[in-house]
Design a protein around this motif. Sequence first.
Motif, PDB file in Angstrom:
ATOM      1  N   LEU A  56       0.836  -1.203   0.000  1.00  0.00           N
ATOM      2  CA  LEU A  56       0.000   0.000   0.000  1.00  0.00           C
ATOM      3  C   LEU A  56       0.869   1.251   0.000  1.00  0.00           C
ATOM      4  N   HIS A  57       1.909   1.260   0.836  1.00  0.00           N
ATOM      5  CA  HIS A  57       2.812   2.416   0.878  1.00  0.00           C
ATOM      6  C   HIS A  57       3.532   2.594  -0.452  1.00  0.00           C
ATOM      7  N   GLU A  58       3.966   1.508  -1.042  1.00  0.00           N
ATOM      8  CA  GLU A  58       4.721   1.584  -2.296  1.00  0.00           C
ATOM      9  C   GLU A  58       3.835   1.990  -3.470  1.00  0.00           C
ATOM     10  N   GLU A  59       2.675   1.383  -3.572  1.00  0.00           N
ATOM     11  CA  GLU A  59       1.829   1.614  -4.730  1.00  0.00           C
ATOM     12  C   GLU A  59       1.017   2.900  -4.641  1.00  0.00           C
ATOM     13  N   PHE A  60       0.493   3.211  -3.468  1.00  0.00           N
ATOM     14  CA  PHE A  60      -0.418   4.341  -3.348  1.00  0.00           C
ATOM     15  C   PHE A  60       0.258   5.600  -2.796  1.00  0.00           C
ATOM     16  N   ARG A  61       1.303   5.480  -2.027  1.00  0.00           N
ATOM     17  CA  ARG A  61       2.146   6.542  -1.481  1.00  0.00           C
ATOM     18  C   ARG A  61       1.420   7.662  -0.732  1.00  0.00           C
ATOM     19  N   ASP A  62       0.517   8.381  -1.406  1.00  0.00           N
ATOM     20  CA  ASP A  62      -0.189   9.499  -0.789  1.00  0.00           C
ATOM     21  C   ASP A  62      -1.498   9.724  -1.543  1.00  0.00           C
ATOM     22  N   ALA A  63      -2.281  10.698  -1.083  1.00  0.00           N
ATOM     23  CA  ALA A  63      -3.608  10.918  -1.679  1.00  0.00           C
ATOM     24  C   ALA A  63      -3.525  11.215  -3.170  1.00  0.00           C
ATOM     25  N   GLU A  64      -2.580  12.025  -3.570  1.00  0.00           N
ATOM     26  CA  GLU A  64      -2.467  12.375  -4.986  1.00  0.00           C
ATOM     27  C   GLU A  64      -2.052  11.174  -5.829  1.00  0.00           C
ATOM     28  N   SER A  65      -1.069  10.438  -5.371  1.00  0.00           N
ATOM     29  CA  SER A  65      -0.618   9.248  -6.099  1.00  0.00           C
ATOM     30  C   SER A  65      -1.708   8.189  -6.171  1.00  0.00           C
ATOM     31  N   ALA A  66      -2.474   8.053  -5.099  1.00  0.00           N
ATOM     32  CA  ALA A  66      -3.506   7.017  -5.033  1.00  0.00           C
ATOM     33  C   ALA A  66      -4.555   7.188  -6.129  1.00  0.00           C
ATOM     34  N   LYS A  67      -4.847   8.441  -6.490  1.00  0.00           N
ATOM     35  CA  LYS A  67      -5.860   8.700  -7.516  1.00  0.00           C
ATOM     36  C   LYS A  67      -5.427   8.202  -8.892  1.00  0.00           C
ATOM     37  N   SER A  68      -4.128   8.094  -9.121  1.00  0.00           N
ATOM     38  CA  SER A  68      -3.646   7.744 -10.454  1.00  0.00           C
ATOM     39  C   SER A  68      -3.182   6.292 -10.585  1.00  0.00           C
ATOM     40  N   VAL A  69      -3.348   5.511  -9.529  1.00  0.00           N
ATOM     41  CA  VAL A  69      -2.927   4.108  -9.578  1.00  0.00           C
ATOM     42  C   VAL A  69      -3.757   3.365 -10.613  1.00  0.00           C
ATOM     43  N   LEU A  70      -3.077   2.640 -11.482  1.00  0.00           N
ATOM     44  CA  LEU A  70      -3.776   1.796 -12.447  1.00  0.00           C
ATOM     45  C   LEU A  70      -4.255   0.550 -11.731  1.00  0.00           C
ATOM     46  N   TRP A  71      -5.479   0.167 -11.973  1.00  0.00           N
ATOM     47  CA  TRP A  71      -6.041  -0.994 -11.310  1.00  0.00           C
ATOM     48  C   TRP A  71      -5.831  -2.215 -12.185  1.00  0.00           C
ATOM     49  N   ILE A  72      -5.003  -3.127 -11.731  1.00  0.00           N
ATOM     50  CA  ILE A  72      -4.769  -4.355 -12.478  1.00  0.00           C
ATOM     51  C   ILE A  72      -5.270  -5.496 -11.612  1.00  0.00           C
ATOM     52  N   ASP A  73      -6.329  -6.124 -12.069  1.00  0.00           N
ATOM     53  CA  ASP A  73      -6.958  -7.185 -11.303  1.00  0.00           C
ATOM     54  C   ASP A  73      -7.530  -8.184 -12.289  1.00  0.00           C
ATOM     55  N   SER A  74      -6.969  -9.336 -12.320  1.00  0.00           N
ATOM     56  CA  SER A  74      -7.416 -10.340 -13.274  1.00  0.00           C
ATOM     57  C   SER A  74      -8.793 -10.890 -12.933  1.00  0.00           C
ATOM     58  N   ALA A  75      -9.276 -10.638 -11.725  1.00  0.00           N
ATOM     59  CA  ALA A  75     -10.563 -11.195 -11.303  1.00  0.00           C
ATOM     60  C   ALA A  75     -11.730 -10.565 -12.060  1.00  0.00           C
ATOM     61  N   ALA A  76     -11.769  -9.247 -12.116  1.00  0.00           N
ATOM     62  CA  ALA A  76     -12.948  -8.626 -12.726  1.00  0.00           C
ATOM     63  C   ALA A  76     -12.710  -7.193 -13.178  1.00  0.00           C
ATOM     64  N   GLY A  77     -11.488  -6.795 -13.384  1.00  0.00           N
ATOM     65  CA  GLY A  77     -11.238  -5.421 -13.790  1.00  0.00           C
ATOM     66  C   GLY A  77     -11.358  -4.459 -12.631  1.00  0.00           C
ATOM     67  N   GLU A  78     -11.493  -3.193 -12.956  1.00  0.00           N
ATOM     68  CA  GLU A  78     -11.580  -2.169 -11.917  1.00  0.00           C
ATOM     69  C   GLU A  78     -12.906  -2.279 -11.167  1.00  0.00           C
ATOM     70  N   PRO A  79     -12.841  -2.258  -9.844  1.00  0.00           N
ATOM     71  CA  PRO A  79     -14.077  -2.406  -9.058  1.00  0.00           C
ATOM     72  C   PRO A  79     -14.946  -1.156  -9.161  1.00  0.00           C
ATOM     73  N   PRO A  80     -16.247  -1.304  -9.064  1.00  0.00           N
ATOM     74  CA  PRO A  80     -17.141  -0.152  -9.143  1.00  0.00           C
ATOM     75  C   PRO A  80     -16.985   0.796  -7.945  1.00  0.00           C
ATOM     76  N   ASN A  81     -16.495   0.280  -6.833  1.00  0.00           N
ATOM     77  CA  ASN A  81     -16.326   1.104  -5.625  1.00  0.00           C
ATOM     78  C   ASN A  81     -14.871   1.546  -5.443  1.00  0.00           C
ATOM     79  N   ARG A  82     -14.183   1.766  -6.543  1.00  0.00           N
ATOM     80  CA  ARG A  82     -12.774   2.168  -6.515  1.00  0.00           C
ATOM     81  C   ARG A  82     -12.552   3.393  -5.620  1.00  0.00           C
ATOM     82  N   ASP A  83     -13.440   4.389  -5.708  1.00  0.00           N
ATOM     83  CA  ASP A  83     -13.275   5.606  -4.905  1.00  0.00           C
ATOM     84  C   ASP A  83     -13.313   5.302  -3.408  1.00  0.00           C
TER      85      ASP A  83
END
Length: 101
Positions: A56-83
């Motif tokens: 979480l620290h590495e990928e999301f770092r802070d509020a600004e970085s967290a907004k731009s994280v690409l969601w890679i999930d082989s299960a079902a794509g980006e979740p509808p509740n991403r926010d």
Amino acid sequence: MFTISDLPELVADYASGEADWMIAYSVLLRLLGDHEVSEIMAYLSPELADRFASALHEEFRDAESAKSVLWIDSAAGEPPNRDQIIASIVRWLERSPATSS
């Protein structure tokens, strides 16, 4: 659909090698749509909790970085509740600053 009550099984499967890190990480992230990071952490083994916190620290770092994280999930794509997931992570990051190794 995975629920928080399934976490003991995930932890056991991860410890035994039946579930790899990417599966565990995907499940844990999706659970953050309904639960806080600290709530999820309470169910994890020390090893899995440390790995999840580091990721979480590495990928999301802070509020600004967290907004731009690409969601890679082989299960079902980006979740509808991403926010909601991002908001939970950001709240946790604000209370849990990364430590230097």
